[in-house]
Scaffold this active site. Sequence first.
Site, PDB file in Angstrom:
ATOM      1  N   CYS A 149       0.830  -1.208   0.000  1.00  0.00           N
ATOM      2  CA  CYS A 149       0.000   0.000   0.000  1.00  0.00           C
ATOM      3  C   CYS A 149       0.866   1.260   0.000  1.00  0.00           C
ATOM      4  O   CYS A 149       0.573   2.225  -0.723  1.00  0.00           O
ATOM      5  CB  CYS A 149      -0.972  -0.006   1.172  1.00  0.00           C
ATOM      6  SG  CYS A 149      -0.223  -0.268   2.790  1.00  0.00           S
ATOM      7  N   ASN A 150       1.938   1.264   0.786  1.00  0.00           N
ATOM      8  CA  ASN A 150       2.851   2.409   0.772  1.00  0.00           C
ATOM      9  C   ASN A 150       3.513   2.558  -0.590  1.00  0.00           C
ATOM     10  O   ASN A 150       3.687   3.671  -1.107  1.00  0.00           O
ATOM     11  CB  ASN A 150       3.941   2.234   1.835  1.00  0.00           C
ATOM     12  CG  ASN A 150       3.415   2.301   3.247  1.00  0.00           C
ATOM     13  OD1 ASN A 150       2.276   2.657   3.481  1.00  0.00           O
ATOM     14  ND2 ASN A 150       4.252   1.951   4.204  1.00  0.00           N
TER      15      ASN A 150
END
Length: 342
Positions: A149-150
């Site tokens: 996600c990052n």
Amino acid sequence: MTHKTAILGASGYTGAELVRLIATHPGLEIAALSADRKAGMEMSEVYPHLRHMDLPVLKRIEELDFSEIDICFCALPHATSQAVISTLPASVKVVDLSADFRLRNLDVYEKWYGKPHSAPELQKEAVYGLTEFYREEIRGARLVAGTGCNAAAGQFSLIPAIKAGVIDLDEIIIDMKVGVSGAGRSLKENLLQAELGENWYAYGMGGKHRHLGEFDQEFSKAAGRPVEVQFTPTLVPASRGILAASYVRGDAVEIHAALQAAYADEPFICVLPFGQVPATKHVRATNFVHIGVVQERKAGRATIYTVLDNLTKGSSGQAVQNANLMLGHEETEGLMLSPVYP
């Protein structure tokens, strides 16, 4: 056509998010759900907010019948998917939400994850799952590796600017604020309310965060030469959402124009008017990404702000978006949800 779907690891946050999204998808039917420690339980016992849904009982993976499954979502712990996917029938398409197949170079994988890759032949066929940049490869893939996600937030911010040559590749700093659900549902002392409440703290500093492996891989590919960025994620007392601030050297107007051009036809990515800054609540529980560019007071300096929901666009929504392509559905099917607000 309706495709039968299995979700492995359905008792985790990304598994529950997959259930939420797929349950109303017109082209997907949830036919099997797995969970290890929760096997034998109803999904409504694990997640009461899903009690209105008619869902299969949670089973162990070895108890599932994959003979009629068209696509399998693996929301399993890292280093588990390699072994599990190796046992699935070749006819089953797979979207893996773990880190097991994100890094193409096996030596690089071992460097970041501390152990050799156990399924090198599968790694050869895996397609990196950032849909907006690998759309055509995903259409024909059998195995898609969902991004971190990052990593997704950072790449949406920077890849168009890197490709357009409008930023200095040796001066990129990514400062990221991350909601606590990105750490998973397992009990951890540092995630207790008494520890996290009224508290922000950085983690994975000094070039140790594993998502740097994805940044190195994808930024270097976009640039055509090695690119290493400085990256600091900070855990904040919010349940979900990511705000990435990327500090770069370059002309802010040119950077904004590059982002606008790259995402002009993308259904899930909105580049805000120049100078506007997005907020995580504006994309909460959706597959949307909002990006803003700000001119800093020092000439030749700009900040790119990007927000997305870590559980949806950063993971499970991205997975459904990829599955839509793999199965021949409209890419946006089941994903045009408005944000939960306020």
